[in-house]
Enzyme design. Structure first.
Site, PDB file in Angstrom:
ATOM      1  N   SER A  50     -15.542  -2.604  -2.296  1.00 51.79           N
ATOM      2  CA  SER A  50     -15.416  -1.381  -3.080  1.00 51.79           C
ATOM      3  C   SER A  50     -16.322  -1.418  -4.307  1.00 51.79           C
ATOM      4  O   SER A  50     -16.831  -2.471  -4.719  1.00 51.79           O
ATOM      5  CB  SER A  50     -13.969  -1.190  -3.539  1.00 51.79           C
ATOM      6  OG  SER A  50     -13.635  -2.168  -4.518  1.00 51.79           O
ATOM      7  N   ASP A  83     -16.992   0.647   0.260  1.00 49.26           N
ATOM      8  CA  ASP A  83     -15.781   1.461   0.132  1.00 49.26           C
ATOM      9  C   ASP A  83     -15.726   2.129  -1.243  1.00 49.26           C
ATOM     10  O   ASP A  83     -16.025   1.496  -2.268  1.00 49.26           O
ATOM     11  CB  ASP A  83     -14.555   0.555   0.330  1.00 49.26           C
ATOM     12  CG  ASP A  83     -13.248   1.309   0.332  1.00 49.26           C
ATOM     13  OD1 ASP A  83     -13.198   2.401   0.934  1.00 49.26           O
ATOM     14  OD2 ASP A  83     -12.268   0.801  -0.252  1.00 49.26           O
ATOM     15  N   GLU A 135     -14.866  11.835   1.836  1.00 50.69           N
ATOM     16  CA  GLU A 135     -13.455  12.035   1.492  1.00 50.69           C
ATOM     17  C   GLU A 135     -13.236  13.463   1.023  1.00 50.69           C
ATOM     18  O   GLU A 135     -14.019  14.003   0.245  1.00 50.69           O
ATOM     19  CB  GLU A 135     -13.007  11.058   0.401  1.00 50.69           C
ATOM     20  CG  GLU A 135     -11.543  11.269  -0.008  1.00 50.69           C
ATOM     21  CD  GLU A 135     -10.978  10.128  -0.833  1.00 50.69           C
ATOM     22  OE1 GLU A 135     -10.984   9.000  -0.320  1.00 50.69           O
ATOM     23  OE2 GLU A 135     -10.558  10.367  -1.976  1.00 50.69           O
ATOM     24  N   GLY A 214      -5.063   4.008   1.345  1.00 52.75           N
ATOM     25  CA  GLY A 214      -3.748   3.771   0.751  1.00 52.75           C
ATOM     26  C   GLY A 214      -2.708   3.312   1.749  1.00 52.75           C
ATOM     27  O   GLY A 214      -1.508   3.534   1.560  1.00 52.75           O
ATOM     28  N   VAL A 236      -6.573  -1.167   4.220  1.00 53.67           N
ATOM     29  CA  VAL A 236      -5.512  -1.928   3.553  1.00 53.67           C
ATOM     30  C   VAL A 236      -6.142  -2.861   2.529  1.00 53.67           C
ATOM     31  O   VAL A 236      -7.108  -3.564   2.836  1.00 53.67           O
ATOM     32  CB  VAL A 236      -4.691  -2.759   4.561  1.00 53.67           C
ATOM     33  CG1 VAL A 236      -3.596  -3.555   3.836  1.00 53.67           C
ATOM     34  CG2 VAL A 236      -4.066  -1.874   5.628  1.00 53.67           C
ATOM     35  N   THR A 238      -4.091  -3.637  -1.179  1.00 54.77           N
ATOM     36  CA  THR A 238      -3.030  -4.135  -2.048  1.00 54.77           C
ATOM     37  C   THR A 238      -2.012  -4.982  -1.290  1.00 54.77           C
ATOM     38  O   THR A 238      -1.562  -6.033  -1.783  1.00 54.77           O
ATOM     39  CB  THR A 238      -2.314  -2.957  -2.741  1.00 54.77           C
ATOM     40  OG1 THR A 238      -3.278  -2.216  -3.503  1.00 54.77           O
ATOM     41  CG2 THR A 238      -1.202  -3.451  -3.663  1.00 54.77           C
TER      42      THR A 238
END
Length: 288
Positions: A50, A83, A135, A214, A236, A238
């Protein structure tokens, strides 16, 4: 196998009606863990870096080159993906470094600006044969923003794809970034309607796969239902970070005299590998 494009992995999963795991790299140990998970599950995986991760490492190049090297040594198909890039210069750098796919995140922009910038990214990326994820409809939770009511409209999604040329689309259907409990409720009916709207909507009449961001906050059964309704790429981060951190805490509590970081990072890496392998099997339908 070796380094592949996310294009191949996502479209193969979409054709089979299954999901493919896209997991975030935080540092070298997570990249190694995710490739190990792919080998354990005997399934492909997408390693994601990211914008936040690149900033943490002082720039994209150091963590990107390390991750690409790990991916090239994999025994299974592994893709490396940029990302949540909100800066177009970061997208250009990822393309130059050899990423096979990128995500430009214009979800916080108004529709017209999102379309304009995304279309520019797509033009440059496609010229380099790089797959692009866009997005539409901001996913809640990112950078402290919480927007549980935001949803992506199917007809607007179809128009967005036509105007930008994106190859895959991240949509807002009820998930939220950075959740540490798995309680998010997804709108499965909306997923099915989005999937129907994007059939044949891509270049040359290609279907445009859906991406679920999320996913850490989404329980297993809801992810399975989402895949069955038409979700393909499942992101995925967190959730896996929690496995890593808990393993570090446990090891340090066992021996508070430890000073060699390898002694607590190795079990953390193994913990991520085990859970990531389970998720890959879940998304692919082996545990559905």
């Amino acid at each position: 196998m070796t380094l592949v494009s996310a294009r191949d992995l996502v479209h193969d999963a979409a054709r089979r009606g299954t999901g493919v795991g896209a997991f975030n790299v935080i540092h070298l140990e997570t990249a190694e863990a995710l490739v190990a998970a792919s080998a354990r599950a005997e399934l492909p995986v997408i390693l994601q870096i990211s914008q936040n991760c690149a900033d943490y490492h002082g720039g994209l190049e150091p963590i990107a080159l390390a991750t690409l090297a790990v991916a090239r040594r994999a025994a299974t198909p592994v893709a490396v993906h940029l990302d949540h890039a909100e800066r177009t210069d970061l997208v250009d750098e990822a393309i130059a470094l050899g990423f096979g796919s990128v995500m430009f995140d214009g979800g916080k922009l108004d529709y017209a600006e999102n379309v304009a910038l995304t279309a520019q990214v797509v033009e440059r990326a496609h010229a380099a044969d790089v797959y692009v994820e866009g997005e539409l409809g901001e996913v809640g939770g990112k950078d402290g923003a919480h927007a549980p009511g935001v949803r992506t409209d199917p007809q607007e999604a179809k128009a967005f794809v036509a105007e930008t040329g994106v190859d895959a689309l991240a949509v807002a259907v009820g998930s939220s970034h950075a959740m540490t409990d798995r309680t998010a409720a997804l709108d499965v009916d909306l997923i099915a309607r989005l999937r129907a709207a994007l059939r044949g909507a891509g270049e040359d009449g290609a279907d445009v796969p859906l991406v679920l961001h999320g996913s850490s906050g989404v329980p297993d059964d809801a992810i399975v239902a989402a895949v069955r309704a038409g979700m393909t790429k499942i992101n995925v981060s967190t959730h896996l970070n929690g496995f890593f951190t808990r393993a570090v805490r446990e090891r340090l509590e066992e021996d508070q005299r430890l000073v060699d970081s390898r002694k607590y990072l190795a079990p953390a890496r193994d913990a991520v590998a085990g859970e990531a392998a389970r998720l890959l099997r879940l998304f692919a339908g082996a545990e559905a």
